[in-house]
Design an enzyme around this catalytic site. Structure first.
Site, short mmCIF file in Angstrom:
data_model
loop_
_atom_site.label_atom_id
_atom_site.label_comp_id
_atom_site.label_asym_id
_atom_site.label_seq_id
_atom_site.Cartn_x
_atom_site.Cartn_y
_atom_site.Cartn_z
N ASP A 185 0.84 -1.19 0.00
CA ASP A 185 0.00 0.00 0.00
C ASP A 185 0.87 1.24 0.00
OD1 ASP A 185 0.12 1.18 3.03
OD2 ASP A 185 0.26 -1.00 3.04
N SER A 186 0.43 2.28 -0.70
CA SER A 186 1.11 3.57 -0.72
C SER A 186 2.57 3.41 -1.16
CB SER A 186 0.99 4.24 0.65
OG SER A 186 1.38 5.59 0.60
#
Length: 362
Positions: free
Chosen positions: A206-207
């Protein structure tokens, strides 16, 4: 709108300090124009109190004596059996030389002869905070493994600014090579020897972790790793950016300048915001992405939304020969699922990832 250093909120607290030395701390008279998001401290009236050079609360502080204090994401929870999901976890060192570990997860009731898809996961945090061993990532991996029925490896990597990029990319590749060292069933970790299906390997994050997963898939496309098949990649709210604003990014140039500055902070040797490490669309090798399938998940209220869509469209219309899918949560903010894992949209996100991984299973 305010964008955080990690590009995401955090539920956890606690702090951790490290020391580093770089010219960043030598500019004491005025704030650097390259770091407009950093707040200069006032001179301390008490000389015994360490003086803050840059304050990025509630995420990070850098002191003039060179040490870095992380204010979130530093809590550590033990591995073991999670009674809520019936998932087992344990820690394993993947680089003794660097003292780097990963946390492994598998369903408790795995048949001794059962081989499971392998999911290698990279946490987010703007390349400078968070850890696989804190509560929110430990909880997320337990939920993800229970939903997907996989053997997961959640990778720890060294953080900026003490260890600026590209160090995190190199650490993450070292971890993937460690996973691949088990393909003949004689590696150092028994769970991987006994339960890993190396014909079904997935990368996810994520991210900033999604950025890492993309870059590792690119490196795999160039170098390969003997014995493993990189079946798919899952990018959740990927941290991609660029020099020129696109779409609605132009509506808030202050936010864009803050995100611009984050990249310069974590990768001071970068060629800029159109470095392929942060802007994959300018990478001439993008069509050599080394997986068969890719899932991009974006949030409708995420400042990075436009970049995720652009990445999806480029892969779907370009020369890459794989299949790319996209999921958008219309009201989802950046990595919302880590802060509210039981909400309806977070559950739907997990189900979509599980479906992607298990697509060819009856």
């Amino acid at each position: 709108m305010c964008i955080s250093l990690s590009l995401c909120p955090s539920l956890t607290s606690g702090s951790q300090s490290f020391t580093f030395h770089r010219n960043l701390l030598s500019c004491r008279s005025t704030p650097s124009k390259n770091y407009p998001f950093l707040i200069r401290s006032r001179l301390s009236m008490d000389s015994t109190i360490p003086e803050v050079a840059y304050d990025y609360s509630p995420f990070l502080r850098i002191y003039k004596d060179g040490h870095v204090e992380r204010l979130r994401g530093t809590d550590i929870v033990p591995s073991g059996l999670d009674p809520k999901t019936n998932v087992l976890s344990k820690d394993a060192v993947y680089s003794p030389e660097l003292n780097l570990s990963s946390r492994l997860y598998r369903p408790r009731n795995t048949n001794p002869d059962k081989k499971l898809p392998v999911l290698v996961y990279y946490h987010g945090g703007g390349f400078c905070i968070e850890t696989p061993f804190n509560f929110r990532y430990h909880d997320h991996l337990n939920n993800l493994v229970a939903a997907s029925n996989v053997l997961a490896i959640s990778v720890d990597y060294r953080l900026a600014p003490e260890h600026p990029l590209p160090i995190a990319y190199d650490d993450s590749w070292t971890a993937l090579k460690w996973v691949a060292s088990h393909v003949n069933g004689d590696g150092p970790e028994e769970w991987l020897n006994s339960h890993a299906d190396f014909g079904q390997v997935f990368l996810a994050g994520d991210s900033a972790g999604a950025n890492l997963a993309h870059q590792l898939a690119m490196r795999y496309g160039q170098e390969k790793l003997s014995g493993i098949d990189l079946t798919g990649v899952i990018l959740v709210h990927p941290y991609f950016w660029g020099k020129e604003h696109i779409g609605t990014e132009g509506e808030n140039l202050e936010t864009k300048s803050r995100i611009d500055a984050i990249w310069h902070f974590v990768c001071p040797t970068s060629s800029g915001l159109d470095d392929p490490l942060i802007n994959p669309l300018v990478d001439p090798r993008l069509d050599s992405l080394g997986c068969d399938r890719l899932l991009v998940i974006i949030g409708g209220k995420d400042v990075l939304r436009e970049r995720g869509w652009q990445y999806y469209e480029r892969l779907s219309k370009g020369g890459w020969e794989g299949v790319v899918e996209i999921m958008e949560g219309k009201d989802d903010e950046h990595v919302f699922h880590l802060s509210d894992p039981t909400c309806e949209n977070a559950v739907a996100l997990l189900k979509r990832i599980a479906s992607f991984i298990n697509k060819d299973k009856a």
